[in-house]
Design a protein around this motif. Structure first.
Motif, mmCIF file in Angstrom:
data_model
loop_
_atom_site.group_PDB
_atom_site.id
_atom_site.type_symbol
_atom_site.label_atom_id
_atom_site.label_comp_id
_atom_site.label_asym_id
_atom_site.label_seq_id
_atom_site.Cartn_x
_atom_site.Cartn_y
_atom_site.Cartn_z
ATOM 1 N N SER A 19 0.839 -1.203 0.000
ATOM 2 C CA SER A 19 0.000 0.000 0.000
ATOM 3 C C SER A 19 0.871 1.248 0.000
ATOM 4 O O SER A 19 2.063 1.198 0.303
ATOM 5 N N ASN A 23 -2.514 4.199 3.016
ATOM 6 C CA ASN A 23 -3.333 2.982 2.904
ATOM 7 C C ASN A 23 -4.578 3.203 2.052
ATOM 8 O O ASN A 23 -5.681 2.792 2.417
ATOM 9 N N ALA A 26 -3.160 0.303 -3.675
ATOM 10 C CA ALA A 26 -2.312 -0.881 -3.734
ATOM 11 C C ALA A 26 -1.450 -0.822 -4.994
ATOM 12 O O ALA A 26 -1.934 -0.471 -6.067
ATOM 13 N N LEU A 133 -8.062 -2.533 1.464
ATOM 14 C CA LEU A 133 -7.962 -1.088 1.674
ATOM 15 C C LEU A 133 -9.309 -0.402 1.473
ATOM 16 O O LEU A 133 -9.629 0.567 2.183
#
Length: 136
Positions: A19, A23, A26, A133
Motif C-alpha cells: 500500500s 493505505n 495498492a 484497503l
C-alpha cells in the motif's frame, strides 16, 4: 502511517503488493520464488514501515480447502513466527486470478503478454490488497 503488504501465495511463485503510506492505493511490487518468500519479505520490511501482512487464503466456492490451502496455512504460521510484531491476516482470495486476467484484458495487453503468470500473481496480490484497503 504504516503500509500494508499483500501476498498471493503460489506453489512456485508468489505475488506481492504494497500500500501507499495513507493505505489508499495498492501497488504491485512483483513476484518472488515461493521458496524465497520470507527472505524477500525481510528485504521489503527493511525498506518500508509495515504493520500488517495480508495472506491470500484459497478456498473453493463452497468454502472447502483447495489443493494449496494447507501450504498457505503453514506459511501463515511461519509468518507469525518470523514477524511476531506484525499483524498477519488471512484474506479470501477467491476469484482474484480471474479478476487479474480480466484486468489484463481490459488494459489492452496482447494475448502473449496475458500468458505471463507472474504478472497474474502480482495483479492478484494487488487485488487482495485493494479490496482490503477499500474496506478500511
Amino acid at each position: 502511517m504504516a503500509k500494508i503488504i499483500a501476498i498471493d501465495y503460489g506453489k512456485k511463485r508468489t505475488g506481492l503488493a504494497i500500500s501507499d503510506p495513507l493505505n489508499m492505493i495498492a501497488t504491485g511490487i512483483g513476484t518472488v520464488d515461493t521458496e524465497k518468500l520470507i527472505w524477500s519479505l525481510k528485504q521489503v520490511l527493511k525498506e518500508n514501515e509495515v504493520d500488517k501482512i495480508l495472506l491470500g487464503y484459497p478456498q473453493n466456492l463452497n468454502g472447502t480447502a483447495t489443493d494449496i490451502t494447507a501450504k498457505v496455512e503453514k506459511c501463515h504460521q511461519q509468518l507469525q513466527k518470523v514477524f511476531p510484531d506484525k499483524e498477519i491476516i488471512l484474506c479470501d482470495e477467491r476469484y482474484t486470478s480471474k479478476m487479474a486476467f480480466q484486468v489484463m484484458i481490459d488494459s489492452g495487453l496482447k494475448k502473449k503478454d496475458r500468458q505471463n503468470k507472474a504478472l497474474i500473481d502480482e495483479i492478484s496480490a494487488k487485488i487482495i490488497l485493494q479490496g482490503y484497503l477499500d474496506f478500511l
